[in-house]
Design an enzyme around this catalytic site. Structure first.
Site, short mmCIF file in Angstrom:
data_model
loop_
_atom_site.label_atom_id
_atom_site.label_comp_id
_atom_site.label_asym_id
_atom_site.label_seq_id
_atom_site.Cartn_x
_atom_site.Cartn_y
_atom_site.Cartn_z
N THR A 11 0.83 -1.22 0.00
CA THR A 11 0.00 0.00 0.00
C THR A 11 0.86 1.27 0.00
O THR A 11 0.68 2.16 -0.83
CB THR A 11 -0.93 -0.01 1.24
OG1 THR A 11 -1.70 -1.20 1.19
CG2 THR A 11 -1.84 1.18 1.27
N ILE A 12 1.79 1.36 0.92
CA ILE A 12 2.59 2.58 1.05
C ILE A 12 3.74 2.59 0.05
O ILE A 12 3.97 3.59 -0.64
CB ILE A 12 3.14 2.71 2.51
CG1 ILE A 12 1.98 2.74 3.53
CG2 ILE A 12 4.03 3.94 2.65
CD1 ILE A 12 0.98 3.86 3.36
N SER A 138 2.60 7.34 11.62
CA SER A 138 1.50 6.63 10.95
C SER A 138 0.53 7.59 10.24
O SER A 138 0.60 8.80 10.43
CB SER A 138 0.73 5.81 11.98
OG SER A 138 -0.06 6.69 12.76
N CYS A 139 -0.38 7.01 9.48
CA CYS A 139 -1.38 7.80 8.76
C CYS A 139 -2.20 8.67 9.71
O CYS A 139 -2.42 9.86 9.47
CB CYS A 139 -2.29 6.88 7.96
SG CYS A 139 -2.88 5.44 8.87
N ASN A 140 -2.66 8.09 10.83
CA ASN A 140 -3.46 8.86 11.77
C ASN A 140 -2.64 9.95 12.43
O ASN A 140 -3.09 11.09 12.56
CB ASN A 140 -4.04 7.92 12.85
CG ASN A 140 -5.30 7.23 12.39
OD1 ASN A 140 -6.24 7.89 11.95
ND2 ASN A 140 -5.33 5.90 12.47
N ARG A 167 -10.62 3.13 9.93
CA ARG A 167 -11.06 2.16 8.91
C ARG A 167 -10.56 0.77 9.35
O ARG A 167 -9.51 0.65 9.98
CB ARG A 167 -10.53 2.54 7.53
CG ARG A 167 -8.99 2.57 7.40
CD ARG A 167 -8.44 1.25 6.95
NE ARG A 167 -7.00 1.25 6.79
CZ ARG A 167 -6.13 0.82 7.69
NH1 ARG A 167 -6.54 0.41 8.89
NH2 ARG A 167 -4.84 0.81 7.42
N THR A 169 -9.60 -1.94 7.49
CA THR A 169 -8.41 -2.39 6.76
C THR A 169 -8.35 -1.65 5.44
O THR A 169 -9.21 -0.81 5.16
CB THR A 169 -8.43 -3.93 6.59
OG1 THR A 169 -7.17 -4.36 6.05
CG2 THR A 169 -9.56 -4.38 5.66
N HIS A 192 -1.82 6.72 19.43
CA HIS A 192 -1.67 7.90 18.56
C HIS A 192 -1.29 9.16 19.33
O HIS A 192 -0.50 9.97 18.84
CB HIS A 192 -2.98 8.14 17.79
CG HIS A 192 -3.50 6.90 17.12
ND1 HIS A 192 -4.40 6.04 17.71
CD2 HIS A 192 -3.19 6.37 15.91
CE1 HIS A 192 -4.65 5.03 16.89
NE2 HIS A 192 -3.93 5.20 15.79
N HIS A 218 -10.04 7.15 7.57
CA HIS A 218 -10.24 7.37 9.00
C HIS A 218 -10.96 8.73 9.16
O HIS A 218 -10.79 9.61 8.31
CB HIS A 218 -8.92 7.52 9.75
CG HIS A 218 -7.96 6.39 9.59
ND1 HIS A 218 -8.21 5.11 10.01
CD2 HIS A 218 -6.69 6.37 9.10
CE1 HIS A 218 -7.14 4.35 9.78
NE2 HIS A 218 -6.21 5.09 9.23
N GLN A 299 -5.85 6.94 4.55
CA GLN A 299 -4.74 6.20 5.18
C GLN A 299 -3.73 5.66 4.20
O GLN A 299 -2.56 5.51 4.52
CB GLN A 299 -5.30 5.06 6.04
CG GLN A 299 -5.78 3.81 5.28
CD GLN A 299 -7.17 3.97 4.66
OE1 GLN A 299 -7.85 4.95 4.90
NE2 GLN A 299 -7.59 2.98 3.88
P1 NAD Z 1 1.35 -3.81 3.02
O1 NAD Z 1 1.12 -5.12 3.65
O2 NAD Z 1 0.32 -3.23 2.13
O3 NAD Z 1 2.71 -3.86 2.18
C1 NAD Z 1 3.87 -4.45 2.65
C2 NAD Z 1 4.57 -5.10 1.47
O4 NAD Z 1 5.82 -5.65 1.89
C3 NAD Z 1 3.77 -6.27 0.88
O5 NAD Z 1 3.82 -6.16 -0.53
C4 NAD Z 1 4.52 -7.53 1.36
O6 NAD Z 1 4.41 -8.60 0.46
C5 NAD Z 1 5.94 -7.00 1.42
N1 NAD Z 1 6.83 -7.73 2.34
C6 NAD Z 1 6.53 -8.60 3.32
N2 NAD Z 1 7.65 -8.98 3.97
C7 NAD Z 1 8.68 -8.33 3.36
C8 NAD Z 1 10.08 -8.32 3.57
N3 NAD Z 1 10.65 -9.03 4.55
N4 NAD Z 1 10.84 -7.54 2.78
C9 NAD Z 1 10.28 -6.81 1.76
N5 NAD Z 1 8.95 -6.77 1.53
C10 NAD Z 1 8.16 -7.53 2.32
O7 NAD Z 1 1.71 -2.81 4.20
P2 NAD Z 1 1.49 -1.25 4.22
O8 NAD Z 1 0.09 -0.96 4.56
O9 NAD Z 1 2.09 -0.64 3.02
O10 NAD Z 1 2.34 -0.86 5.52
C11 NAD Z 1 3.73 -0.70 5.48
C12 NAD Z 1 4.12 0.16 6.65
O11 NAD Z 1 3.48 1.43 6.52
C13 NAD Z 1 3.71 -0.39 8.03
O12 NAD Z 1 4.66 0.04 8.97
C14 NAD Z 1 2.40 0.33 8.26
O13 NAD Z 1 2.07 0.40 9.63
C15 NAD Z 1 2.69 1.67 7.68
N6 NAD Z 1 1.51 2.45 7.28
C16 NAD Z 1 0.44 1.84 6.69
C17 NAD Z 1 -0.66 2.60 6.33
C18 NAD Z 1 -1.88 1.98 5.75
O14 NAD Z 1 -2.96 2.46 6.00
N7 NAD Z 1 -1.79 0.94 4.98
C19 NAD Z 1 -0.64 3.98 6.52
C20 NAD Z 1 0.49 4.58 7.05
C21 NAD Z 1 1.56 3.81 7.44
#
Ligand code: NAD
Length: 336
Positions: A11-12, A138-140, A167, A169, A192, A218, A299
């Site tokens: 996602t990020i 984080s996003c929040n 939200r 997920t 937070h 959110h 988010q």
């Molecule tokens: P995600 O699960 O969408 O993406 C993570 C990616 O990393 C996946 O493609 C997964 O296959 C890959 N992955 C798994 N293990 C790995 C490894 N060892 N090495 C390399 N890649 C690997 O997660 P996300 O939502 O993008 O979250 C990533 C970070 O950003 C987390 O710390 C999360 O808390 C933070 N974050 C998420 C959001 C959100 O809403 N999704 C918002 C802000 C911050």
């Protein structure tokens, strides 16, 4: 040209990769994928793809994906890595980044102690100046830091009290929930509030978080205690000059997160992203030393411009205002 690796392309990570690619002063040297899935196939049309380790490269080749090598080989050829791997993995990866003498940005899922330093563009850009390791909150927390720091500049904020409706997920996830129920976080305060204090100087920040069955955004209901008294009229220009905060209006038909996300799609943003924090104009209220407002946070995308600015701060490439302006111009944020 700053050479950036993106480790974790979910996602990020995929959004940060596009944002970095849109900047004039940095380039994506490669992205690291865990699996040779549909996302890896699409990514390989734009980016150089790397696997996590040497064993993984075969699997990518078997799926017909042109793989350049593994994470360690990429780290030898970059200035900085944006780690967007799942919560907890980033902290584990730090040792590898240290071994390869590469600067690293972790995300909000990691503990603030993992880097000892956290980042938000508006509130503490210079704290990460020249540093090797930092963490984009984080996003929040990013959503809170943006709007609270705008109020902090104008009136001084002593205390933040916020209710966070979360939200359940992200839209591409079909496993997590809740899908039927409202799930309060039973720990008080939720993480937070303390997290906000890692990027903003406040006497107190208290938050309550409640998860609901939606994937869009959110919503935060925020109550600030200010140092100076504030009138309703003072709120008219509270967010002026802050391109990453977008005032929206119920009168114009935006009465829920469904329309906020529809607006982002109408704005023509890739993936329908809204990098800005959306604040409902009608919800803005001031009396005595109190400001209240309600905001919505996308988010999946609000932390993306922050990652770009964190790269410039850590690389000592641009001062705060220049970096924010340049990031926003390249990403078409805030009417830039
Ligand atoms: P995600 O699960 O969408 O993406 C993570 C990616 O990393 C996946 O493609 C997964 O296959 C890959 N992955 C798994 N293990 C790995 C490894 N060892 N090495 C390399 N890649 C690997 O997660 P996300 O939502 O993008 O979250 C990533 C970070 O950003 C987390 O710390 C999360 O808390 C933070 N974050 C998420 C959001 C959100 O809403 N999704 C918002 C802000 C911050």
């Amino acid at each position: 040209m700053i050479k950036v690796a993106i480790n974790g392309y979910g996602t990020i990570g995929r959004r940060v990769a596009d944002a970095v690619r849109s900047q004039k002063d940095m380039t994506v040297a490669g992205i690291v994928k865990a699996r040779p899935d549909y996302v890896a196939h699409e990514a390989s049309k734009t980016f150089r793809v790397y696997s996590i380790d040497k064993n993984g490269t075969e699997a990518f080749k078997n799926e017909g994906i042109d793989v350049q090598g593994d994470l360690e080989s990429l780290l030898d050829n970059v200035d900085i890595v944006v780690d967007a791997t799942p919560e907890g993995q980033g902290e584990k990866n730090l040792e590898l980044y240290k071994k390869h003498h590469v600067k690293a940005i972790l995300q909000g899922g990691e503990k603030s102690t993992s880097t000892g330093l956290s980042f938000n563009s508006y509130s503490n850009f210079s704290d990460s100046w020249g540093k090797d390791y930092s963490r984009v909150v984080s996003c929040n927390t990013t959503g809170l830091a943006r709007t609270v720091s705008a109020a902090q500049e104008k009136f001084g904020v002593l205390k933040v009290d916020a209710t966070i409706v979360r939200r359940a997920t992200d839209p591409n996830d079909s496993k997590k929930g809740p899908i039927n129920g409202v799930e309060p976080s039973l720990k008080f305060p939720s993480h937070h509030g303390p997290d906000l204090r890692t990027v903003l100087n406040l006497q107190d920040a208290t938050t309550v978080a409640i998860k609901v069955p939606t994937t869009l955004m959110h919503v935060h209901s925020i109550n600030l205690t200010t140092d100076k008294p504030v009138t309703q009229g003072d709120l008219a220009d509270l967010f002026t000059g802050h391109g990453r905060i977008l005032e929206i209006s119920g009168k114009a038909g935006i009465t829920s997160t469904a329309q906020v996300m529809d607006l982002a799609r109408e704005m023509g943003r890739k993936r329908g992203d809204l990098f800005e924090i959306a604040v409902w104009k009608e919800s803005m209220y001031a009396a005595g030393n109190t400001i209240r407002y309600i905001q919505a946070v996308h988010q999946e995308s609000d932390v993306v411009p922050e990652n770009v600015d964190a790269i410039r701060s850590m690389m000592q490439a641009m001062e705060k205002d220049d970096s924010i302006r340049e990031t926003d111009r390249a990403m078409n944020i805030g009417g830039n």
